[in-house]
Write an enzyme that holds these catalytic residues in place. Structure first.
Site, PDB file in Angstrom:
ATOM      1  N   LYS A   5     141.331  60.517  25.713  1.00 10.88           N
ATOM      2  CA  LYS A   5     142.216  59.559  24.902  1.00 10.88           C
ATOM      3  C   LYS A   5     142.647  60.078  23.554  1.00 10.88           C
ATOM      4  CE  LYS A   5     142.286  56.035  22.161  1.00 10.88           C
ATOM      5  NZ  LYS A   5     143.381  55.977  21.146  1.00 10.88           N
ATOM      6  N   GLU A  61     131.161  62.972  15.835  1.00 10.29           N
ATOM      7  CA  GLU A  61     131.463  63.849  14.619  1.00 10.29           C
ATOM      8  C   GLU A  61     132.552  63.111  13.873  1.00 10.29           C
ATOM      9  OE1 GLU A  61     133.308  65.505  12.424  1.00 10.29           O
ATOM     10  OE2 GLU A  61     134.567  66.671  13.566  1.00 10.29           O
ATOM     11  N   CYS A  93     138.025  66.124   7.851  1.00 12.76           N
ATOM     12  CA  CYS A  93     136.730  65.463   7.659  1.00 12.76           C
ATOM     13  C   CYS A  93     135.788  66.238   7.165  1.00 12.76           C
ATOM     14  CB  CYS A  93     136.156  65.174   9.230  1.00 12.76           C
ATOM     15  SG  CYS A  93     136.108  66.422  10.609  1.00 12.76           S
ATOM     16  N   GLU A 132     135.338  58.562   1.676  1.00 15.35           N
ATOM     17  CA  GLU A 132     136.294  59.491   1.999  1.00 15.35           C
ATOM     18  C   GLU A 132     137.660  58.960   1.989  1.00 15.35           C
ATOM     19  OE1 GLU A 132     136.091  60.084   6.501  1.00 15.35           O
ATOM     20  OE2 GLU A 132     136.372  62.220   6.144  1.00 15.35           O
TER      21      GLU A 132
END
Lengths: 319, 501
Positions: free
Chosen positions: B204, B278, B312, B409
């Site tokens: 997806k 991840e 990331c 983050e």
């Protein structure tokens, strides 16, 4: 109340005043089974105990019923030992695991005796202790070799040197195999690969057959293994398993039973800090299937390092 | 005050200030949109066919650079996911797992080749749909994605050599969910190793970037991959949840936020599903006083502003040794001013559009938080296009270790600058985070490099470089940045069972 009878004294007093009763059989000194935290042997902070019995109903000992607080103390000790142990040279770790095998060899008789108390036969117990010693030697040898098998130098397309190596995950909590006749061998089989790889651990011993775990801690204590690298608690998995997987300063958890409801709980709880979770629910520890460098890799992370390579055209090739 | 300032400036006069205020102006150099074909509407790619969604729902995908609609794509629901999983299962049992490995390899090679042939078109669409500069999609995303297929294709018939003393067997159907920051590249990272190891795939795309995956579906069609081996769905979070929760999926591979990663880990508890995650990061990038400063500054700029900071593993926490702090900050500010923010399709653009309105809001929220926490804010003075979602490259100085902008983050072009004095101090600060995806170190001293690279708890360490990727190089995190590796030999393991023979 009535009359008082004065009994004839049974005490015989010799002329020179010394008891002449023939000497009784020497009274055995019993061992207090303790837990092992940070290289020390405390009893549980909770003061609680439980009494495991063997198949014949004989009481084995007043074993520590460790608490959540004991576990937390053990995690603190394991975390503190982490950088020292992972920072040892792999060769040195191998020597210490070998030393553990030496110490176990020297105390064979005691382990055989305990295994027999816990429903093994003399013959089976001898085989199990021998196998446990051999398993330590097996992992002692892997300490400075598995990295070579599972590392890689990666041929990246850009001008960089690039390599990947395994590194220990950190602090590992282990529920030792519970439904297991080989209480010593299975314990050694789950601890050895974790510490061979440079991790530290907190282990919950077999609940019904805990004697060898405590005595094994005494082996560790005399093997140059730094305090805190292996911490061993006795007690009930039904009380402690939740805390083993819940603690935010634990990096990985190993669980060895088939209980599917508990496995589900473990995987859910592990999500809190993304613990690595490993199930050894169908390993036959008594055979060679119970040892492999892949067990070491279950508590390793792969680290990849990059560095540029100077790329000056005019310098030409080296050959 | 002024006198002290002047003093410290003269003290650093041995370093030269780069002059950017010249008469150089870049003329626009836009890539031609006409080199790419985007359909008005896309269906779901299930069992080798374009199928209308049973959900009967579609959503628009827009160009974040100008907020214009690019296309309308299908929104897969549970029933669509079930259809895709059934197709993948059927293809796995009847075609893919039994196909001779060298034949499987050739299909994957074919996909790589066709991607290379269509690289320009793919790059344009990636930049249109996601907002990233064409320079990056053209030179990094698309070629690396194609190379990934090419790399893993070669593993297909060599798996017996990958794991000493073990044979491998495939897992079955892999359910894969990818993020919006590197759409086609993340798809390649997931699909290529899955196929090479004999699994089939239901994947997806992210809600805001479905288009390059749909182009990949066309490539897969063109490569004549057997129907059902790769099924490509578009949709939102509910589509992803349906994949994670589908009982006939054997493996989940997810790239995205740590928050969602934890939800997935909980969701699959009690199943036999394998998982690789991840997740997020807050990478420390460390400059020592003995580093080559100008190169380090370039590396820091690349580390945080690559792909608008939507990375990331971005080097979002900069640790500068105190003795060179002023010089580094000044050079960073100078360099910030020279970055070109604007049209992603312009070949001169350094920083393109923020991927979505929602992400721009997150970035603005964190900038406000940083200011309220008392950090000093600096932003480039460059002009921004009138329409579209843009954010000027920004940095905070005087940041404390405990500040949220140093802990959480941000996923945008915002750098937090901190300082340190000793090696031990910076190791502790760098590792003081729940994340552990990547880290960087800049120094000219070899022994120091290896001390740092071994002590930092992260899956990828860049020394005197940053943000480098390669199909042969394993990528993945420690701690709450997830587990499992993608890329290289180690990237095969998440897709196989090891069999003791």
């Amino acid at each position: 109340m009535g009359k008082t009878t004065i009994q004839k004294s049974k005490i015989k007093i010799a002329e020179n005043g010394v008891d002449k009763t023939p000497p009784a059989k020497r009274l055995e000194v019993l061992k207090t089974y303790k837990i092992y935290i940070g290289g020390k042997f405390p009893r549980t902070e909770s003061g609680r105990y439980y009494i495991p019995t063997n198949a014949a109903g004989k009481k084995l000992a007043n074993v520590c019923l460790s608490s959540r607080k004991d576990f937390r103390n053990a995690v603190v000790a394991a975390r503190a030992a982490c950088s020292g142990w992972s920072g040892r040279s792999a060769f040195n770790r191998g020597q210490i695991l070998y030393r553990m095998a030496e110490m176990l060899e020297g105390r064979k008789a005691q382990f055989i005796d305990e295994l027999v108390q816990q429903d093994s036969t003399k013959n089976k117990a001898e085989n199990e202790v021998a196998a446990a010693i051999d398993r330590l030697i097996y992992y002692a040898g892997w300490c400075d070799k598995f990295q070579q098998i599972y590392s890689s130098v990666n041929p990246v397309a850009s001008s960089h040197i690039n390599f990947s190596v395994p590194e220990p995950t950190g602090v590992v909590s282990i529920i030792a195999p519970q439904n297991e006749n080989h209480s010593l061998l299975s314990l050694v089989s789950v601890i050895a690969p974790v510490i061979a790889g440079g991790n530290t651990c907190v282990v919950l011993a077999n609940e019904t057959k805990p004697l060898c775990a405590v005595t094994f801690a005494e082996v560790l204590n005399s093997s140059d293994l730094p305090g805190g690298v292996v911490n061993i608690l006795t007690g009930k998995p039904s009380e402690l398993t939740t805390w083993f997987v819940d603690h935010m300063d634990v990096n990985a958890t190993i669980y060895c039973e088939k209980d599917s409801a508990l496995k589900k709980m473990l995987r859910e709880s592990a999500a809190k800090n993304l613990k690595r979770i490993t199930f050894y629910d169908s390993v036959n520890w008594a055979t060679d299937e119970g040892q492999s460098p892949y067990f070491i890799m279950d508590t390793q992370e792969i680290k990849t390092t990059w560095h540029p390579i100077e790329n000056i055209k005019s310098s030409g090739v080296g050959y | 005050m002024a006198a002290t300032k002047k003093n410290s400036n003269t003290k650093k006069s041995n370093t030269i200030k780069l002059k950017f205020d010249t008469s150089w102006q870049y003329a626009p150099a836009p890539e031609n949109k006409k080199s790419a074909t985007i359909n008005k509407q896309y269906e779901l790619f299930i069992n080798g066919q374009w199928q209308k969604p049973l959900s009967k729902k579609y959503f628009d995908t827009i160009n974040p650079a100008n907020e214009e609609k690019l296309s309308k794509v299908a929104w897969a629901n549970e029933v669509d996911v079930d259809k895709a999983v059934k197709a993948a299962r059927h293809a796995y049992e009847n075609i893919w797992k039994n196909m001779p490995a060298k034949e499987r390899a050739k299909y994957i090679f074919r996909i790589a080749r066709i991607m290379q042939e269509k690289a320009r078109e793919l790059a344009i669409i990636e930049s249109l749909d996601g907002g990233k500069p064409i320079r990056e999609s053209r030179d990094f995303d698309i070629p690396t994605a194609a190379n990934h297929f090419f790399y893993y294709a070669g593993w297909t018939d060599k798996l017996a050599f990958a794991f000493p003393n073990r044979q491998t067997s495939p897992l079955g159907v892999a359910g894969q969910i990818i993020p919006w920051n590197f759409p086609l590249l993340m798809a390649a990272w997931k699909i290529a190793p899955a196929l090479a190891t004999g699994n089939t795939v239901v994947i997806k795309s992210a809600e805001s970037t479905p288009l390059t995956l749909l182009k990949l579906a066309e490539i897969i069609e063109e490569a004549e991959l057997p129907p059902g081996v790769v099924n490509i769905l578009s949709g939102a979070g509910d589509t992803g949840a349906a994949i994670v929760n589908h009982p006939d999926v054997n493996k989940i591979a997810f790239t995205g936020s740590t928050e969602v990663g934890k939800i997935i880990q909980k969701a699959i508890a009690g199943t036999q599903k394998k998982v690789t995650l991840e997740l997020g990061g807050k990478a420390a990038n460390i400059i020592f006083e003995d580093a080559a400063i100008d190169q380090a500054v370039e590396g820091v700029i690349n580390g945080i502003f690559f792909n608008q900071g939507h990375v990331c593993c971005a080097g979002s926490r900069l640790y500068v040794q105190e003795s060179i702090l002023k010089e580094v900050v000044r050079k960073l500010k100078d360099r910030l001013e020279s970055l070109i923010v604007g049209d992603p399709l312009d070949k001169n653009t350094d920083i393109g559009a923020i991927n979505s309105k929602a992400q721009l809001d997150v970035i603005h929220k964190y900038i406000d938080i940083g200011k309220k926490e008392g950090a000093e804010f600096y932003q480039s003075s460059c002009p921004l296009p009138k329409k579209g979602y843009y954010c000027r490259p920004s940095l905070f100085t005087n940041v404390a270790q405990s500040n949220r902008i140093a802990q959480e983050e941000i996923f945008g072009p915002v750098l937090a600058v901190l300082s340190f004095r000793t090696v031990d101090e910076v190791i502790e600060k760098a590792n003081n985070t729940p994340y552990g995806l990547s880290a960087g170190v800049w120094t000219d001293k070899g022994a120091k490099i290896f001390n740092m690279t071994t002590k930092m708890r992260a899956g990828v360490i860049w020394a005197n470089t940053f943000n480098k990727f390669d199909p042969s190089s394993p990528f993945g995190g420690y701690k709450e940045s997830g587990f499992g590796r993608e890329g290289g030999l180690h990237g095969l393991l998440p897709y196989v069972n090891l069999v003791n023979e």
